[in-house]
Design a protein around this motif. Structure first.
Motif, short mmCIF file in Angstrom:
data_model
loop_
_atom_site.label_atom_id
_atom_site.label_comp_id
_atom_site.label_asym_id
_atom_site.label_seq_id
_atom_site.Cartn_x
_atom_site.Cartn_y
_atom_site.Cartn_z
N HIS A 20 0.83 -1.19 0.00
CA HIS A 20 0.00 0.00 0.00
C HIS A 20 0.87 1.25 0.00
CE1 HIS A 20 0.74 -0.57 4.38
NE2 HIS A 20 0.71 0.75 4.42
N ALA A 21 0.31 2.30 -0.55
CA ALA A 21 1.03 3.57 -0.61
C ALA A 21 0.36 4.58 0.31
CB ALA A 21 1.04 4.10 -2.05
N GLY A 22 1.15 5.51 0.82
CA GLY A 22 0.58 6.57 1.64
C GLY A 22 0.42 6.16 3.10
N GLU A 23 -0.12 7.07 3.88
CA GLU A 23 -0.30 6.86 5.31
C GLU A 23 -1.75 6.44 5.56
OE1 GLU A 23 0.92 10.78 6.47
OE2 GLU A 23 2.91 10.05 7.09
N ILE A 24 -1.92 5.22 6.06
CA ILE A 24 -3.25 4.65 6.25
C ILE A 24 -3.41 4.19 7.70
CG2 ILE A 24 -4.85 2.84 5.50
CD1 ILE A 24 -3.46 2.80 2.83
N SER A 25 -4.54 4.54 8.28
CA SER A 25 -4.83 4.14 9.66
C SER A 25 -5.02 2.64 9.75
CB SER A 25 -6.09 4.86 10.16
OG SER A 25 -6.51 4.31 11.39
N ILE A 61 -4.06 -13.74 7.65
CA ILE A 61 -4.52 -13.53 6.28
C ILE A 61 -4.82 -12.07 5.99
CG2 ILE A 61 -5.48 -15.86 6.13
CD1 ILE A 61 -8.28 -14.57 6.29
N ASP A 62 -4.66 -11.22 7.00
CA ASP A 62 -4.95 -9.79 6.80
C ASP A 62 -3.73 -9.10 6.19
OD1 ASP A 62 -6.39 -7.40 6.91
OD2 ASP A 62 -5.62 -6.90 8.91
N GLY A 63 -3.35 -9.56 4.98
CA GLY A 63 -2.15 -9.04 4.35
C GLY A 63 -2.41 -8.20 3.11
N ILE A 64 -3.64 -8.27 2.58
CA ILE A 64 -3.99 -7.44 1.43
C ILE A 64 -5.37 -6.83 1.67
CG2 ILE A 64 -2.60 -8.74 -0.23
CD1 ILE A 64 -5.15 -10.12 -1.16
N ASP A 65 -5.66 -5.75 0.97
CA ASP A 65 -6.89 -5.02 1.17
C ASP A 65 -8.12 -5.91 0.98
OD1 ASP A 65 -5.16 -2.92 1.38
OD2 ASP A 65 -5.67 -2.00 -0.55
N GLY A 66 -8.98 -5.92 1.99
CA GLY A 66 -10.28 -6.55 1.86
C GLY A 66 -10.34 -8.04 2.07
N LEU A 67 -9.20 -8.73 2.22
CA LEU A 67 -9.24 -10.19 2.29
C LEU A 67 -9.82 -10.69 3.61
CD1 LEU A 67 -8.68 -12.96 1.16
CD2 LEU A 67 -6.33 -12.80 1.98
N SER A 68 -9.24 -10.26 4.72
CA SER A 68 -9.70 -10.74 6.02
C SER A 68 -11.16 -10.36 6.27
CB SER A 68 -8.81 -10.19 7.14
OG SER A 68 -9.08 -10.85 8.36
N SER A 69 -11.55 -9.16 5.85
CA SER A 69 -12.93 -8.72 6.05
C SER A 69 -13.89 -9.50 5.17
CB SER A 69 -13.06 -7.22 5.81
OG SER A 69 -12.42 -6.81 4.63
N THR A 70 -13.52 -9.77 3.92
CA THR A 70 -14.38 -10.54 3.02
C THR A 70 -14.56 -11.98 3.53
OG1 THR A 70 -13.71 -9.24 1.09
CG2 THR A 70 -14.68 -11.40 0.66
N ALA A 92 -19.10 -5.73 7.29
CA ALA A 92 -19.55 -5.16 6.02
C ALA A 92 -19.43 -3.64 6.03
CB ALA A 92 -20.99 -5.59 5.73
N GLY A 93 -19.76 -3.02 7.16
CA GLY A 93 -19.61 -1.57 7.28
C GLY A 93 -18.16 -1.14 7.15
N PHE A 94 -17.25 -1.97 7.66
CA PHE A 94 -15.82 -1.69 7.55
C PHE A 94 -15.32 -1.92 6.13
CE2 PHE A 94 -11.60 -3.73 7.50
CZ PHE A 94 -10.81 -2.65 7.90
N LEU A 95 -15.85 -2.96 5.45
CA LEU A 95 -15.38 -3.30 4.11
C LEU A 95 -15.64 -2.19 3.10
CD1 LEU A 95 -14.09 -5.46 2.31
CD2 LEU A 95 -16.37 -6.46 1.98
N VAL A 96 -16.63 -1.36 3.37
CA VAL A 96 -16.90 -0.21 2.50
C VAL A 96 -15.64 0.65 2.34
CG1 VAL A 96 -18.22 1.94 2.29
CG2 VAL A 96 -19.36 -0.15 3.06
N TYR A 97 -14.83 0.72 3.39
CA TYR A 97 -13.62 1.54 3.38
C TYR A 97 -12.34 0.71 3.22
CZ TYR A 97 -16.76 5.04 5.38
OH TYR A 97 -17.81 5.91 5.60
N ASN A 98 -12.49 -0.62 3.22
CA ASN A 98 -11.30 -1.48 3.25
C ASN A 98 -11.01 -2.18 1.92
OD1 ASN A 98 -10.34 -4.63 4.38
ND2 ASN A 98 -9.10 -2.84 4.82
N HIS A 99 -11.96 -2.17 0.99
CA HIS A 99 -11.68 -2.82 -0.30
C HIS A 99 -10.61 -2.01 -1.04
CE1 HIS A 99 -13.77 0.21 -2.77
NE2 HIS A 99 -14.65 0.26 -1.79
N ALA A 100 -9.88 -2.69 -1.92
CA ALA A 100 -8.75 -2.05 -2.60
C ALA A 100 -9.21 -0.90 -3.52
CB ALA A 100 -8.00 -3.09 -3.43
#
Length: 389
Positions: free
Chosen positions: A62-67, A175-184, A217-225
């Protein structure tokens, strides 16, 4: 009228089922709303105090500063919904799960902000597992014929259950190594358990599962790549804990000994299928690290999702592939329950191993012209060198 597990209403009554479905939709909707509304505030606080994920150039892209504090919003959405409906239903069933989640929330939050050493994290996870097994009653009483083992006495059953809780609790973090995987995967796992508990008429466990589905699901709105926020250890530990508790409840609910006609005749195998992505990836990665002679907790870029990305798949494509694989394995397990637990679990593990062999072989052939099948074991597993695949 709110439902209650022992209301005496017939599960096949159409009006009753419609009411249950509407209530579960309300649970999902409420937890979704709370989480989705909380995320912008969490991101604002992270920006103000510079609470960002530390970029690891070897494992992350990922690029940039992400919480990485998205787990706070997941926890709030899940916990508020859970407490509200537990009060309305006048049930104390989730009490020890709530206590366990509160402890892990504190551990995860401290780890996301300041860091926590491994011994402290595992020590508190052991305490959490002990609380759930001893006071919450979440204990596996049998191996259901797997490896020829059936009933376990309370002591060994408790030890085994504690180990399972700690393992799966950490599997979602791995498995939380890429955007959206662990949440999906978290949504698939808990949605499946929620539907299964409705089938089994365990509505209290179902509302626990659906409360978490909405929050994720509410979190995934902001967590997908490309992700705007990460869940961090706080979110991953909560998802892992609730998922394994529901798995244990599902397995014991469908035990032959005290259910004459269980709804799922191969409960353990179905539970493994539901959790197949985090379970297999964690088992695989721990085995490889041990064979390499390094700590099983040492981070690397050798997870299944890393392998798929190395084959040229995008982040979203990788997530969809693993999500589809998870769903296919669930459907397969449900329809093939007549194989029995040991046979069905063996087949599923074999499928996973073949999937991993295929990925490793194709990657090896791309980099080395004389790469052989045997190299998968002797080069990339036992003598695996950093960065070779």
């Amino acid at each position: 009228m709110l439902f209650y597990p022992y209301s005496g209403l017939k599960a096949h009554n159409l009006e009753f089922l419609t009411g249950i479905n509407l209530q579960f939709l309300g649970i999902v909707g409420l937890s979704f709303f709370i989480t989705a509304v909380a995320i912008p505030s969490v991101m604002h606080i992270s920006d103000r105090y510079k609470l960002y994920d530390q970029k690891d150039f070897y494992r992350k892209d990922h690029a940039g500063e992400i919480s990485r504090l998205g787990g706070i919003a997941i926890f709030c959405g899940f916990m508020i919904t859970l407490l509200m409906f537990a009060t309305l239903l006048n049930t104390t069933t989730p009490n020890f799960l709530i206590i366990a989640c509160l402890i892990l929330f504190g551990v995860g939050l401290k780890d996301d902000i300041y860091g926590v050493n491994v011994s402290t994290k595992f020590g508190l996870q052991f305490i959490v597992a002990l609380i759930l097994v001893t006071f919450g009653g979440y204990r596996l009483s049998s191996m259901y014929g797997v490896f020829g083992i059936t009933d376990m006495n309370p002591f060994w059953g408790s030890i085994f259950t504690i180990a399972v809780i700690i393992f799966i609790n950490n599997a979602f973090n791995l498995i939380d190594g890429i955007d959206g995987l662990s949440s999906t995967i978290g949504i698939i796992v808990n949605l499946t358990f929620g539907i299964s508990f409705v089938v089994c008429r365990d509505y209290t466990s179902a509302f626990v599962a659906f409360s978490l589905v909405g929050a994720i699901a509410g979190f995934l709105v902001y967590n997908h790549a490309p992700a705007k926020i990460f869940m961090g250890d706080t979110g991953a530990l909560i998802i892992g804990l609730v998922s394994v508790v529901l798995a244990i409840r599902f397995i014991e609910l469908n035990r032959f000994n005290y259910v004459s006609n269980p709804d799922f005749t191969a409960g353990p195998a179905v539970a493994v299928a539901i959790l197949i992505v985090p379970v297999f990836d964690s088992l695989r990665i721990f085995t490889i690290r041990i064979l390499k002679g390094v700590s099983p907790f040492l981070g690397d870029n050798n997870h299944i999702h890393h392998r798929l990305k190395q084959h040229g798949f995008s982040t979203n494509q990788t997530v969809l592939i693993l999500a589809a694989f998870n769903i296919i394995m669930i459907v397969f397990a449900v329809y093939m329950q007549n194989m029995g637990n040991f046979g069905l679990i063996s087949v599923m593990i074999t499928i996973c191993v073949l999937f991993n062999v295929l990925l490793t072989y194709k990657k090896g052939r791309k980099k080395y012209r004389h790469y052989k099948i045997s190299d998968i074991l002797f080069k990339d597993t036992i003598n695996f060198r950093k960065g070779i695949l």
